[in-house]
Design a protein around this motif. Structure first.
Motif, PDB file in Angstrom:
ATOM      1  N   ILE A   2      10.114 -31.657  84.288  1.00  0.00           N
ATOM      2  CA  ILE A   2      10.947 -30.673  84.963  1.00  0.00           C
ATOM      3  C   ILE A   2      11.930 -31.393  85.878  1.00  0.00           C
ATOM      4  CG2 ILE A   2      10.937 -28.766  86.637  1.00  0.00           C
ATOM      5  CD1 ILE A   2       9.586 -27.926  84.101  1.00  0.00           C
ATOM      6  N   ILE A   3      13.171 -30.925  85.878  1.00  0.00           N
ATOM      7  CA  ILE A   3      14.161 -31.410  86.840  1.00  0.00           C
ATOM      8  C   ILE A   3      14.472 -30.268  87.790  1.00  0.00           C
ATOM      9  CG2 ILE A   3      16.503 -32.283  87.216  1.00  0.00           C
ATOM     10  CD1 ILE A   3      16.341 -33.515  84.395  1.00  0.00           C
ATOM     11  N   ASP A  62       6.787 -34.627  86.886  1.00  0.00           N
ATOM     12  CA  ASP A  62       6.006 -34.737  85.650  1.00  0.00           C
ATOM     13  C   ASP A  62       5.632 -33.385  85.071  1.00  0.00           C
ATOM     14  OD1 ASP A  62       5.898 -37.547  85.463  1.00  0.00           O
ATOM     15  OD2 ASP A  62       4.245 -37.621  86.884  1.00  0.00           O
ATOM     16  N   SER A  63       5.515 -32.369  85.949  1.00  0.00           N
ATOM     17  CA  SER A  63       5.010 -31.085  85.476  1.00  0.00           C
ATOM     18  C   SER A  63       5.484 -29.946  86.370  1.00  0.00           C
ATOM     19  CB  SER A  63       3.472 -31.092  85.474  1.00  0.00           C
ATOM     20  OG  SER A  63       2.993 -31.181  86.810  1.00  0.00           O
ATOM     21  N   GLU A  96      16.235 -24.952  88.126  1.00  0.00           N
ATOM     22  CA  GLU A  96      15.112 -25.653  87.508  1.00  0.00           C
ATOM     23  C   GLU A  96      15.438 -25.874  86.037  1.00  0.00           C
ATOM     24  OE1 GLU A  96      11.694 -23.253  88.149  1.00  0.00           O
ATOM     25  OE2 GLU A  96      11.840 -23.410  90.331  1.00  0.00           O
ATOM     26  N   LEU A  97      15.243 -27.100  85.579  1.00  0.00           N
ATOM     27  CA  LEU A  97      15.548 -27.465  84.200  1.00  0.00           C
ATOM     28  C   LEU A  97      14.312 -28.072  83.548  1.00  0.00           C
ATOM     29  CD1 LEU A  97      18.803 -29.386  85.151  1.00  0.00           C
ATOM     30  CD2 LEU A  97      18.708 -27.070  84.250  1.00  0.00           C
ATOM     31  N   GLU A  98      14.079 -27.729  82.304  1.00  0.00           N
ATOM     32  CA  GLU A  98      12.979 -28.326  81.550  1.00  0.00           C
ATOM     33  C   GLU A  98      13.563 -29.246  80.492  1.00  0.00           C
ATOM     34  OE1 GLU A  98       9.009 -27.090  79.036  1.00  0.00           O
ATOM     35  OE2 GLU A  98      10.575 -25.595  79.314  1.00  0.00           O
ATOM     36  N   ILE A  99      13.094 -30.485  80.463  1.00  0.00           N
ATOM     37  CA  ILE A  99      13.558 -31.435  79.456  1.00  0.00           C
ATOM     38  C   ILE A  99      12.893 -31.076  78.134  1.00  0.00           C
ATOM     39  CG2 ILE A  99      13.623 -33.846  78.727  1.00  0.00           C
ATOM     40  CD1 ILE A  99      13.618 -34.581  81.732  1.00  0.00           C
ATOM     41  N   VAL A 100      13.716 -30.754  77.136  1.00  0.00           N
ATOM     42  CA  VAL A 100      13.218 -30.401  75.813  1.00  0.00           C
ATOM     43  C   VAL A 100      13.094 -31.669  74.972  1.00  0.00           C
ATOM     44  CG1 VAL A 100      13.713 -29.104  73.704  1.00  0.00           C
ATOM     45  CG2 VAL A 100      14.222 -28.107  75.948  1.00  0.00           C
ATOM     46  N   GLN A 101      14.142 -32.475  74.990  1.00  0.00           N
ATOM     47  CA  GLN A 101      14.153 -33.727  74.229  1.00  0.00           C
ATOM     48  C   GLN A 101      15.148 -34.665  74.886  1.00  0.00           C
ATOM     49  OE1 GLN A 101      12.273 -34.635  71.382  1.00  0.00           O
ATOM     50  NE2 GLN A 101      13.128 -36.617  71.872  1.00  0.00           N
TER      51      GLN A 101
END
Length: 106
Positions: A2-3, A62-63, A96-101
């Protein structure tokens, strides 16, 4: 991963003070929480219509759990300090951003 992204438009009158505070106090204090493994301060390369300089500060966790722990345990005090020091001279919004790839050249 997560960013937690905080975008800040910093008024010219407090720019140097804010940047120094970020580098010397705020980022080290956030890293000391143990909730993030990496922090980037990125200058936005767009001339702002209303002046000031805009930065994106990217806090990598990390989460989702680590980010939620940060919100509960540390965020209120961190936001209060920012408000006390800079008031409305630093305008912020959070994403909030979630790293997908992630892709890299090898």
């Amino acid at each position: 991963m997560i960013i937690y992204n905080v975008t800040s438009n910093v008024d010219d009158s407090v720019h140097n003070q804010w940047l120094e505070w970020m580098m010397d106090k705020h980022v080290p204090a956030i890293m000391a929480t143990g909730k993030f493994y990496k922090i980037k301060i990125v200058k936005v390369l767009v001339e702002e219509e209303h002046g000031g300089t805009t930065y994106s500060v990217q806090y990598s966790a990390d989460s989702r759990e680590k980010l939620d722990e940060y919100y509960r345990e540390h965020s209120p005090a961190m936001r209060a300090e920012m408000q006390q020091l800079f008031g409305d001279m630093v305008l912020q919004f959070r994403t909030e951003l979630e790293i997908v790839q992630e892709f890299r050249v090898v």
